[in-house]
Design a protein around this motif. Structure first.
Motif, PDB file in Angstrom:
ATOM      1  N   THR A  58      -4.362  -5.883  -3.803  1.00 11.01           N
ATOM      2  CA  THR A  58      -5.432  -4.963  -4.153  1.00 11.01           C
ATOM      3  C   THR A  58      -5.846  -5.216  -5.589  1.00 11.01           C
ATOM      4  OG1 THR A  58      -3.856  -3.303  -4.873  1.00 11.01           O
ATOM      5  CG2 THR A  58      -4.592  -3.181  -2.583  1.00 11.01           C
ATOM      6  N   PRO A  59      -7.100  -4.880  -5.902  1.00 11.43           N
ATOM      7  CA  PRO A  59      -7.554  -5.090  -7.273  1.00 11.43           C
ATOM      8  C   PRO A  59      -6.687  -4.337  -8.288  1.00 11.43           C
ATOM      9  CG  PRO A  59      -9.392  -4.542  -5.847  1.00 11.43           C
ATOM     10  CD  PRO A  59      -8.144  -4.361  -5.052  1.00 11.43           C
ATOM     11  N   SER A  60      -6.296  -3.112  -7.951  1.00  6.03           N
ATOM     12  CA  SER A  60      -5.528  -2.330  -8.907  1.00  6.03           C
ATOM     13  C   SER A  60      -4.837  -1.182  -8.199  1.00  6.03           C
ATOM     14  CB  SER A  60      -6.465  -1.786  -9.988  1.00  6.03           C
ATOM     15  OG  SER A  60      -5.757  -0.986 -10.897  1.00  6.03           O
ATOM     16  N   GLU A  61      -3.612  -0.925  -8.602  1.00  5.17           N
ATOM     17  CA  GLU A  61      -2.864   0.219  -8.099  1.00  5.17           C
ATOM     18  C   GLU A  61      -2.306   0.955  -9.305  1.00  5.17           C
ATOM     19  OE1 GLU A  61       0.125  -0.666  -5.184  1.00  5.17           O
ATOM     20  OE2 GLU A  61      -1.230  -1.935  -4.038  1.00  5.17           O
ATOM     21  N   ARG A  62      -2.358   2.284  -9.227  1.00  2.00           N
ATOM     22  CA  ARG A  62      -1.827   3.101 -10.306  1.00  2.00           C
ATOM     23  C   ARG A  62      -0.749   4.011  -9.733  1.00  2.00           C
ATOM     24  NH1 ARG A  62      -3.371   8.194 -12.360  1.00  2.00           N
ATOM     25  NH2 ARG A  62      -5.186   8.192 -11.011  1.00  2.00           N
ATOM     26  N   ALA A  63       0.477   3.857 -10.220  1.00  2.00           N
ATOM     27  CA  ALA A  63       1.570   4.707  -9.762  1.00  2.00           C
ATOM     28  C   ALA A  63       1.236   6.162 -10.065  1.00  2.00           C
ATOM     29  CB  ALA A  63       2.871   4.308 -10.444  1.00  2.00           C
ATOM     30  N   ILE A  64       1.441   7.029  -9.068  1.00  2.00           N
ATOM     31  CA  ILE A  64       1.128   8.448  -9.277  1.00  2.00           C
ATOM     32  C   ILE A  64       2.323   9.347  -8.993  1.00  2.00           C
ATOM     33  CG2 ILE A  64      -1.357   8.254  -8.964  1.00  2.00           C
ATOM     34  CD1 ILE A  64      -0.982   9.166  -6.068  1.00  2.00           C
ATOM     35  N   GLY A  65       3.497   8.747  -8.816  1.00  6.26           N
ATOM     36  CA  GLY A  65       4.687   9.566  -8.669  1.00  6.26           C
ATOM     37  C   GLY A  65       5.508   9.232  -7.450  1.00  6.26           C
ATOM     38  N   SER A  66       6.528  10.036  -7.255  1.00  6.88           N
ATOM     39  CA  SER A  66       7.410   9.856  -6.109  1.00  6.88           C
ATOM     40  C   SER A  66       7.919  11.216  -5.673  1.00  6.88           C
ATOM     41  CB  SER A  66       8.572   8.934  -6.472  1.00  6.88           C
ATOM     42  OG  SER A  66       9.344   9.510  -7.498  1.00  6.88           O
ATOM     43  N   GLY A  67       8.522  11.247  -4.523  1.00  9.25           N
ATOM     44  CA  GLY A  67       9.057  12.490  -3.981  1.00  9.25           C
ATOM     45  C   GLY A  67       9.347  12.340  -2.512  1.00  9.25           C
ATOM     46  N   ASP A  68       9.536  13.457  -1.861  1.00  7.80           N
ATOM     47  CA  ASP A  68       9.847  13.447  -0.435  1.00  7.80           C
ATOM     48  C   ASP A  68       8.572  13.455   0.398  1.00  7.80           C
ATOM     49  OD1 ASP A  68      12.593  13.443  -0.804  1.00  7.80           O
ATOM     50  OD2 ASP A  68      12.694  15.619  -0.918  1.00  7.80           O
ATOM     51  N   ALA A  69       8.608  12.676   1.467  1.00  8.94           N
ATOM     52  CA  ALA A  69       7.501  12.623   2.425  1.00  8.94           C
ATOM     53  C   ALA A  69       8.004  13.105   3.770  1.00  8.94           C
ATOM     54  CB  ALA A  69       6.970  11.204   2.548  1.00  8.94           C
ATOM     55  N   SER A  70       7.112  13.682   4.544  1.00  7.10           N
ATOM     56  CA  SER A  70       7.399  14.056   5.920  1.00  7.10           C
ATOM     57  C   SER A  70       6.231  13.544   6.752  1.00  7.10           C
ATOM     58  CB  SER A  70       7.536  15.576   6.046  1.00  7.10           C
ATOM     59  OG  SER A  70       6.373  16.220   5.572  1.00  7.10           O
ATOM     60  N   PHE A  71       6.296  13.767   8.047  1.00 15.72           N
ATOM     61  CA  PHE A  71       5.156  13.368   8.869  1.00 15.72           C
ATOM     62  C   PHE A  71       4.852  14.456   9.884  1.00 15.72           C
ATOM     63  CE2 PHE A  71       8.634  11.864  11.518  1.00 15.72           C
ATOM     64  CZ  PHE A  71       8.180  12.031  12.810  1.00 15.72           C
ATOM     65  N   GLY A 150      11.736  11.361   4.004  1.00 17.23           N
ATOM     66  CA  GLY A 150      12.332  10.317   3.176  1.00 17.23           C
ATOM     67  C   GLY A 150      11.723  10.284   1.808  1.00 17.23           C
ATOM     68  N   ARG A 151      12.414   9.663   0.912  1.00 12.84           N
ATOM     69  CA  ARG A 151      11.950   9.516  -0.474  1.00 12.84           C
ATOM     70  C   ARG A 151      10.944   8.371  -0.526  1.00 12.84           C
ATOM     71  NH1 ARG A 151      12.149  12.793  -4.802  1.00 12.84           N
ATOM     72  NH2 ARG A 151      12.179  11.613  -6.715  1.00 12.84           N
ATOM     73  N   VAL A 152       9.796   8.609  -1.144  1.00 13.55           N
ATOM     74  CA  VAL A 152       8.746   7.608  -1.242  1.00 13.55           C
ATOM     75  C   VAL A 152       8.180   7.568  -2.653  1.00 13.55           C
ATOM     76  CG1 VAL A 152       8.047   7.829   1.196  1.00 13.55           C
ATOM     77  CG2 VAL A 152       6.900   9.211  -0.554  1.00 13.55           C
ATOM     78  N   SER A 153       7.544   6.451  -2.966  1.00 11.28           N
ATOM     79  CA  SER A 153       6.752   6.368  -4.190  1.00 11.28           C
ATOM     80  C   SER A 153       5.300   6.204  -3.781  1.00 11.28           C
ATOM     81  CB  SER A 153       7.218   5.212  -5.071  1.00 11.28           C
ATOM     82  OG  SER A 153       7.086   3.991  -4.393  1.00 11.28           O
ATOM     83  N   LEU A 154       4.394   6.721  -4.602  1.00 12.48           N
ATOM     84  CA  LEU A 154       2.970   6.711  -4.301  1.00 12.48           C
ATOM     85  C   LEU A 154       2.220   5.942  -5.363  1.00 12.48           C
ATOM     86  CD1 LEU A 154       2.497  10.511  -3.456  1.00 12.48           C
ATOM     87  CD2 LEU A 154       3.050   8.645  -1.887  1.00 12.48           C
ATOM     88  N   ALA A 155       1.236   5.146  -4.924  1.00 12.21           N
ATOM     89  CA  ALA A 155       0.361   4.434  -5.845  1.00 12.21           C
ATOM     90  C   ALA A 155      -1.070   4.584  -5.340  1.00 12.21           C
ATOM     91  CB  ALA A 155       0.741   2.970  -5.942  1.00 12.21           C
ATOM     92  N   LEU A 156      -1.944   5.034  -6.218  1.00  9.45           N
ATOM     93  CA  LEU A 156      -3.364   5.196  -5.889  1.00  9.45           C
ATOM     94  C   LEU A 156      -4.046   3.848  -5.991  1.00  9.45           C
ATOM     95  CD1 LEU A 156      -5.704   7.180  -5.297  1.00  9.45           C
ATOM     96  CD2 LEU A 156      -5.994   7.370  -7.777  1.00  9.45           C
ATOM     97  N   LEU A 157      -4.770   3.445  -4.955  1.00 12.69           N
ATOM     98  CA  LEU A 157      -5.509   2.197  -4.970  1.00 12.69           C
ATOM     99  C   LEU A 157      -6.872   2.456  -5.586  1.00 12.69           C
ATOM    100  CD1 LEU A 157      -3.233   1.622  -2.933  1.00 12.69           C
ATOM    101  CD2 LEU A 157      -4.847   0.238  -1.687  1.00 12.69           C
ATOM    102  N   VAL A 158      -7.219   1.689  -6.591  1.00  9.93           N
ATOM    103  CA  VAL A 158      -8.514   1.835  -7.259  1.00  9.93           C
ATOM    104  C   VAL A 158      -9.210   0.493  -7.246  1.00  9.93           C
ATOM    105  CG1 VAL A 158      -7.874   3.814  -8.680  1.00  9.93           C
ATOM    106  CG2 VAL A 158      -7.445   1.523  -9.521  1.00  9.93           C
ATOM    107  N   ASN A 159     -10.542   0.528  -7.207  1.00 13.06           N
ATOM    108  CA  ASN A 159     -11.315  -0.715  -7.157  1.00 13.06           C
ATOM    109  C   ASN A 159     -11.618  -1.250  -8.510  1.00 13.06           C
ATOM    110  OD1 ASN A 159     -11.307  -0.614  -4.409  1.00 13.06           O
ATOM    111  ND2 ASN A 159     -13.244   0.452  -4.288  1.00 13.06           N
TER     112      ASN A 159
END
Length: 159
Positions: A58-71, A150-159
């Motif tokens: 991807t052109p750019s990703e910005r980490a925005i945190g981590s925490g627990d995810a569910s579905f 589960g524990r996940v990390s999140l990154a926002l995809l930006v153009n």
């Protein structure tokens, strides 16, 4: 801060009311790999399938945190999401409390390093300390189905 959110929402907004049609040689094709003629008047959103070869750069990703995810899955299938679309547990979508609707986020499972890109189309989660609710397809892609969370990390995809 709100001006940044508004600007980000405007950049990330994409109309997903119909499948993407792309030029292919002298003709056109559906990204869904269905005949374009079958899509006339269709209100289906394109399904974004996991890339079996690996994540596309991807052109750019910005980490925005981590925490627990569910579905969440079949129990909400057919209901409208905050974006107004019909929830389909087999699409790669997710709910987040604050990210602009339409944002694309890479969610990485901290346990196995599997990742998936989801589109934010709903609000939540509103229980516990969870940071994101994934669709069934997204949870399956990163290996969260068996454990449920589960524990996940999140990154926002930006153009």
């Amino acid at each position: 801060m709100s001006a940044i959110s508004v600007a980000l929402a405007a950049v990330l907004y994409q109309d997903r009311s119909t499948p993407d049609i792309v030029k292919l040689g002298k003709g056109v094709a559906s990204v869904d790999a269905r005949p374009v003629g079958d899509l006339a008047g269709s209100d289906l959103e394109p399904r974004v399938l996991a890339d079996p070869i690996g994540p596309k750069p991807t052109p750019s990703e910005r980490a925005i945190g981590s925490g627990d995810a569910s579905f969440y899955g079949n129990e909400l299938a057919g209901n409208r999401t905050a974006s107004g679309e019909i929830f389909d547990p087999e699409r790669l979508t997710a709910a987040h409390r604050t990210l602009p609707l339409g944002s694309r986020v890479r969610v990485t499972n901290s346990r196995n390093s599997e990742s998936v890109v989801v589109r934010i189309n709903d609000r939540g989660p509103f229980h516990g300390n969870r940071v994101i609710d994934l669709s069934t397809a997204a949870a399956r892609t990163i290996g969260l189905i068996r454990s449920g969370t589960g524990r996940v990390s999140l990154a926002l995809l930006v153009n």
